[in-house]
Design an enzyme around this catalytic site. Sequence first.
Site, PDB file in Angstrom:
ATOM      1  N   HIS A 121     -37.727  43.223  23.419  1.00 17.21           N
ATOM      2  CA  HIS A 121     -37.612  43.116  21.961  1.00 17.21           C
ATOM      3  C   HIS A 121     -38.835  42.411  21.388  1.00 17.21           C
ATOM      4  CE1 HIS A 121     -32.913  43.240  22.329  1.00 17.21           C
ATOM      5  NE2 HIS A 121     -33.502  44.327  22.764  1.00 17.21           N
ATOM      6  N   TYR A 125     -42.015  43.757  18.641  1.00 19.24           N
ATOM      7  CA  TYR A 125     -42.537  43.182  17.399  1.00 19.24           C
ATOM      8  C   TYR A 125     -44.066  43.125  17.428  1.00 19.24           C
ATOM      9  CZ  TYR A 125     -37.651  41.728  17.461  1.00 19.24           C
ATOM     10  OH  TYR A 125     -36.294  41.717  17.563  1.00 19.24           O
ATOM     11  N   GLU A 185     -27.285  36.546  17.913  1.00 22.79           N
ATOM     12  CA  GLU A 185     -27.389  37.971  18.220  1.00 22.79           C
ATOM     13  C   GLU A 185     -26.478  38.844  17.353  1.00 22.79           C
ATOM     14  OE1 GLU A 185     -28.667  39.048  22.221  1.00 22.79           O
ATOM     15  OE2 GLU A 185     -27.280  37.500  22.923  1.00 22.79           O
ATOM     16  N   HIS A 222     -25.020  42.585  23.998  1.00 24.64           N
ATOM     17  CA  HIS A 222     -25.137  41.181  24.388  1.00 24.64           C
ATOM     18  C   HIS A 222     -23.988  40.355  23.808  1.00 24.64           C
ATOM     19  CE1 HIS A 222     -29.787  41.740  24.811  1.00 24.64           C
ATOM     20  NE2 HIS A 222     -29.095  42.508  25.626  1.00 24.64           N
TER      21      HIS A 222
END
Length: 347
Positions: A121, A125, A185, A222
Amino acid sequence: MSIVEKRKIIDSHAPNRSTGIVNGQSSNILNWDDVRYSWAYPKYKVMLSNFWTPFEINMSKDIKQFPQLTDVEQEAFLKIIGLLALLDSIQSDYASKVADYLTDSSLNALMIMLAQQEVIHNHSYSYVLSSIVPKKKQDEVFEFWRTEETLRERNDFITNGYRAFSENPTIENFLKSIIYDVILEGLFFYSGFAFFYNLARNQKMVATSTMINYINRDEQIHVGLFEKIYKEVLNENPQYRTKELEEFAVETFRQAALLEIEWGRQVIGDKMDGITMPELEQYIQFMANKRCNQLGHGRAVFPEAPINNPMRWIIAYQEVDLGKTDFFEQKSRQYTKTSDVNGFDDL
């Protein structure tokens, strides 16, 4: 309060199948056909099948579109990317720390996979930013966590919650840290996700939003994994299922939602065509109730919040099978993959 002992690298006197989720006995030899928790292997298969990398996304259209966004959209885009980069960096470290304390070898393996996904992740970015803005601006975005007051307040909220478990690993602090994890999350990303999906439904920055959808999908898995761990810890240690823990959960989700609403007001407000602040606030309240309820503490965070998602359009972007259909155009689609010749620095 019971201290959570670190898992041994190997214990020749213990069975392969663990005797408990924390403070149990296990040889630490992983045999997927002999694990304590029946839900662990299905989770593993889902996480494995969802593996992806940023290189799978062709950013060429987004590169052309980013300069055409309004100044407000560009600012929100960069600030939200800066927020996500900080939170996923924290999450990688937290997951690795949790892995050290889970007696069960299958859950330890899932934590390692989770941490690896958070690294991907973060890479995404960098991938997005290096495609659309100069290196100097990219570096500036990765410093937002220091320079933006609202971001610092949100980040401190999570890191302080994690720090208690890191410095004093008791079962009570472990349970509380999972509450913060589910907030990170399953709540703190969600106004940002809404921003990107709103761009996408207006056919703007679709590649970035596709990548955000991959991340969103991972984060939902998650949350579900930590929900299972939270409930198993309480099942095996029922003395910690207290009124105080429930009150802590409800109040912590409330504080987190207010921080997320304030962040949404700052980066989205009433400045974005397609999202109003009242509906965004209701959406965040709805998500806070949903996540608190997932952990078994009911929907008491915001009793007045709607029971159903007030931003119904967003479901089309969150609950899809990316392997079969494109979630913006609803038709089969193959993304051009980059290569060593066509790397993201050259897009």
